[in-house]
Motif scaffolding. Sequence first.
Motif, PDB file in Angstrom:
ATOM      1  N   HIS A 128       0.836  -1.210   0.000  1.00 55.50           N
ATOM      2  CA  HIS A 128       0.000   0.000   0.000  1.00 55.50           C
ATOM      3  C   HIS A 128       0.870   1.260   0.000  1.00 55.50           C
ATOM      4  CE1 HIS A 128      -3.864  -1.885   0.247  1.00 55.50           C
ATOM      5  NE2 HIS A 128      -3.577  -2.525   1.379  1.00 55.50           N
ATOM      6  N   GLU A 130       3.833   1.661  -1.249  1.00 50.15           N
ATOM      7  CA  GLU A 130       4.405   1.845  -2.581  1.00 50.15           C
ATOM      8  C   GLU A 130       3.393   2.471  -3.535  1.00 50.15           C
ATOM      9  OE1 GLU A 130       5.796  -1.074  -6.182  1.00 50.15           O
ATOM     10  OE2 GLU A 130       6.474  -1.574  -4.151  1.00 50.15           O
ATOM     11  N   ALA A 131       2.171   1.981  -3.503  1.00 53.91           N
ATOM     12  CA  ALA A 131       1.138   2.497  -4.401  1.00 53.91           C
ATOM     13  C   ALA A 131       0.781   3.949  -4.074  1.00 53.91           C
ATOM     14  CB  ALA A 131      -0.093   1.611  -4.323  1.00 53.91           C
ATOM     15  N   ARG A 135       1.188   7.670  -6.178  1.00 57.86           N
ATOM     16  CA  ARG A 135       0.143   8.671  -6.358  1.00 57.86           C
ATOM     17  C   ARG A 135       0.561  10.022  -5.773  1.00 57.86           C
ATOM     18  NH1 ARG A 135      -4.514   5.898  -3.314  1.00 57.86           N
ATOM     19  NH2 ARG A 135      -5.514   7.945  -3.636  1.00 57.86           N
TER      20      ARG A 135
END
Length: 206
Positions: A128, A130-131, A135
Amino acid sequence: MTGARRTPPGRAGRLRLRRSLDVAERGAGLLERKLRVLRAEHRRLVHAEEAAARAWSDLLSEAETWLLRGLLLSGQQALDAAAAGIGPAEATVDRTASLGVRRPAAASVTVPARTSASAAPTNTALVHAEAVYARALRAAAEYAVARDAAELMGAEVLSTRHRVRALRRHWIPRLREELDRTELALEQAEHEDGVRRRWAARASGR
């Protein structure tokens, strides 16, 4: 303005001054209309900057929360191993020109995919993180574009406002003052010429 040296005497000088005054007043009017449009656009860009700043801050806070959870679960070594599989991101900025201002319009950020040989994150919190960091990186680029655009438009607002003030407070009053002096001198000269002609006519009659 050193009108006494630049403006020709007599009616030619009066005509030139009238033309110069007309051009200056029309120019000031055009600049004032432009200034109103610039101010409205600047307000819009400032609001966009504020929204972009909030979006970036929120995503960054969320990413840091997930990162902290990932570190608590698996430690620093797991984070280092996961980060080693990600290459540097690339950003490109598109520019536009509006109202005489060239400014950035949009940014695109490419985050490279993790290589097959690299180690995957060892817990879902790091996944999470990393994602969300990806963003947040895109949001940071959008914020940078919005801030730069607002600053450039703000600088154009100040420049245009200074030009309007220079015309309204200095250049136009000087032209009007010199035109008044020129017209007064012409009136006086015409009056004196009329007096001389009447004297000449009386002398001729006698």
